[in-house]
Design a protein around this motif. Structure first.
Motif, PDB file in Angstrom:
ATOM      1  N   SER A  32       0.853  -1.187   0.000  1.00 21.64           N
ATOM      2  CA  SER A  32       0.000   0.000   0.000  1.00 21.64           C
ATOM      3  C   SER A  32       0.892   1.243   0.000  1.00 21.64           C
ATOM      4  CB  SER A  32      -0.948  -0.009   1.201  1.00 21.64           C
ATOM      5  OG  SER A  32      -0.232   0.064   2.418  1.00 21.64           O
ATOM      6  N   LEU A  34       1.294   5.441   1.155  1.00 27.36           N
ATOM      7  CA  LEU A  34       0.878   6.533   2.033  1.00 27.36           C
ATOM      8  C   LEU A  34       1.435   7.826   1.463  1.00 27.36           C
ATOM      9  CD1 LEU A  34      -0.516   7.323   4.720  1.00 27.36           C
ATOM     10  CD2 LEU A  34       1.743   7.110   5.789  1.00 27.36           C
ATOM     11  N   TRP A  63      -4.112   7.138   2.026  1.00 28.51           N
ATOM     12  CA  TRP A  63      -3.600   5.773   2.011  1.00 28.51           C
ATOM     13  C   TRP A  63      -4.280   5.039   0.867  1.00 28.51           C
ATOM     14  CZ3 TRP A  63      -6.218   1.065   3.442  1.00 28.51           C
ATOM     15  CH2 TRP A  63      -5.380  -0.052   3.478  1.00 28.51           C
ATOM     16  N   PHE A  89      -5.286   3.070   9.008  1.00 28.37           N
ATOM     17  CA  PHE A  89      -5.527   2.843   7.592  1.00 28.37           C
ATOM     18  C   PHE A  89      -5.342   1.348   7.369  1.00 28.37           C
ATOM     19  CE2 PHE A  89      -3.775   7.300   6.757  1.00 28.37           C
ATOM     20  CZ  PHE A  89      -4.983   7.843   6.378  1.00 28.37           C
TER      21      PHE A  89
END
Length: 116
Positions: A32, A34, A63, A89
């Motif tokens: 992921s 950010l 996010w 998140f």
């Protein structure tokens, strides 16, 4: 026929500290991303000045998980009046540890597995 071997679990995600500039994106252990979107406001007392109230600064983060919709949140430098200094998140807890001064201040963020 040999017994099947269970898959090896991925290594546990470690907590870490990131320092991001405005507009900068970091990739987390799970893929992921950010992003430090912007400084929303900054009413902190300037250095070298004695103020009655320390003030507060707010930043916006986004996010983006590897799959699924993005989430946004704002974090503050001061927890007074119920302001959030941390958010979750997905599998991550993100906490604003420090915010430099200026028009585009660097943000120091502590990233750790949520609930850990």
């Amino acid at each position: 026929m040999s017994p099947s071997t269970p898959p090896t679990p991925p290594p546990a995600a470690a907590a870490r500290t990131l320092v991001l500039d405005v507009g900068e994106t970091a990739t987390l252990d799970d893929g992921s991303r950010l992003t430090y979107l912007r400084l929303v406001n900054d009413s902190r007392c300037p250095p070298g000045v004695q103020c009655i109230w320390a003030g507060d600064a707010e930043i916006a983060l986004r996010w983006q998980p590897a799959r699924g919709p993005a989430q946004e949140a704002s974090l503050h430098t001061s927890p007074l009046q119920g302001r959030a200094t941390a958010t979750t998140f997905g599998p991550w807890q993100v906490r604003l540890e420090d915010l430099a001064r200026g028009d585009a201040p660097k943000a120091t963020l502590h990233i750790a597995p949520a609930g850990g």
